[in-house]
Design an enzyme around this catalytic site. Structure first.
Site, PDB file in Angstrom:
ATOM      1  N   ASP A 147      -6.647  55.493  15.625  1.00  0.00           N
ATOM      2  CA  ASP A 147      -5.480  56.296  15.953  1.00  0.00           C
ATOM      3  C   ASP A 147      -4.250  55.585  15.997  1.00  0.00           C
ATOM      4  OD1 ASP A 147      -5.583  54.764  18.454  1.00  0.00           O
ATOM      5  OD2 ASP A 147      -7.000  56.353  19.386  1.00  0.00           O
ATOM      6  N   HIS A 162     -12.416  49.302  12.995  1.00  0.00           N
ATOM      7  CA  HIS A 162     -12.980  50.545  11.960  1.00  0.00           C
ATOM      8  C   HIS A 162     -11.855  50.857  11.095  1.00  0.00           C
ATOM      9  CE1 HIS A 162     -16.164  51.097  15.133  1.00  0.00           C
ATOM     10  NE2 HIS A 162     -16.670  50.242  14.122  1.00  0.00           N
ATOM     11  N   SER A 263     -18.498  52.998  25.204  1.00  0.00           N
ATOM     12  CA  SER A 263     -19.924  53.150  25.554  1.00  0.00           C
ATOM     13  C   SER A 263     -20.739  52.024  24.748  1.00  0.00           C
ATOM     14  CB  SER A 263     -20.601  54.509  25.274  1.00  0.00           C
ATOM     15  OG  SER A 263     -20.621  54.912  23.907  1.00  0.00           O
TER      16      SER A 263
END
Length: 315
Positions: A147, A162, A263
């Site tokens: 983002d 990523h 996570s």
């Protein structure tokens, strides 16, 4: 090695989509995608402060949980993550590369979601980490997010593991284009196209009907005519080996590791936790809900990133 070059953050021209999506997104509720968390534990805050104070070469890894307070959902959070709210799943790399209709569907949805996704701003957690870097506390920052919010906050010692949605690549020649420029090309090709969208995803995707998608025109590379893809690692793809090696080196240089808002279910990030464990680095995890590495952490905090990190003095 800063992986954030070529970004522009100007607002693009107005696009044609129906009111309910823009009104829904304009609410910008910081709690909309943040799972419930217990009150801050003063003793755990003190433990985190002690951990940061003792760290001299701190490596921080962030995930989608750091951006939920900016109005961008994550995938896995209970009740509020994309997987919990819908039965939709992210696009697969192989499908995108092989199928022109899949690319058409992806870009139509991304075109509608882009103005809202690209307008999201850093929250106090992003600013806190940028300040830690400025004060010399942060050795390196690795984000699994696409983002660009760390870049907007001013972070420079940064690897976007990523990739980043603010860049677009040609699959044939590798030409790089700012995503905002591509948005203008979409608008030229689709001057009267409209769609009703629902539900922003962590990568800026929204949900459209097949009827809406079929009339959408997708531009090709302006240099060679090849197909275009966002400069991100889709599900089913792998992070480039040179980037993995670079991050492994930064982990081995570090003396401690802090995980923020992840996570760690995806191996591309989890492997660096294993490297830190092999090096016997102290590991602290800040994430609402369980993670894959809770048993490896010396301290686990279930708190909002933007509530806790600004309380920590990095000096």
């Amino acid at each position: 090695m800063r992986m954030s070059f070529g970004l522009t953050f100007k607002r693009t021209a107005k696009v044609h989509w129906r009111a309910n999506f823009s009104q829904q997104c304009s609410l910008r509720s910081t709690g909309l995608f943040v799972p419930p968390s217990p009150p801050l534990d003063p003793e755990k805050v003190k433990e985190l402060q002690r951990f940061i104070t003792l760290s001299k070469r701190l490596l921080v890894m962030t995930g989608a949980g750091i951006s939920t307070e900016s109005g961008i959902p994550d995938y896995r959070s209970e009740k509020v993550g994309l997987y919990a709210r819908t039965d939709r799943r992210p696009i697969q790399h192989g499908d995108f590369v092989r199928s022109a209709p899949v690319r058409q569907r992806y870009w139509a949805r991304n075109f509608v979601g882009w103005p809202q996704f690209s307008s999201r701003q850093p929250n106090p957690a992003h600013w806190a980490l940028s300040n830690w870097e400025r004060l010399g506390k942060l050795h390196w920052l690795v984000t699994q997010n696409v983002d660009a919010l760390h870049t907007k906050a001013g972070s420079q010692r940064l690897t976007e593991l990523h990739g980043c949605m603010h860049r677009v690549l040609c699959l044939d020649c590798g030409e790089q284009t700012p995503r905002g420029v591509l948005q203008e090309r979409f608008q030229v090709l689709n001057p009267t196209w409209s769609a009703e969208a629902h539900g922003l995803a962590p990568d800026g995707d929204v949900f459209l009907t097949e009827e809406e998608v079929q009339s959408f025109q997708v531009p090709s590379c302006s240099r060679c005519g090849g197909p275009l893809k966002p400069d991100v690692v889709f599900f089913g793809d792998t992070v480039k080996p040179d980037k993995v090696d670079f991050v492994h080196k930064r982990v081995k240089e570090a003396d401690s590791l802090l995980v923020v808002g992840s996570s760690l279910q995806v191996y591309s990030g989890y492997r660096f936790i294993l490297t830190a464990r092999e090096k016997k680095l102290p590991i602290v995890i800040l994430n609402i809900g369980p993670t894959r590495s809770d048993d490896l952490a010396s301290l686990k905090l279930d708190s909002r990133c933007g509530e806790l990190l600004p309380l920590i003095d990095p000096r």
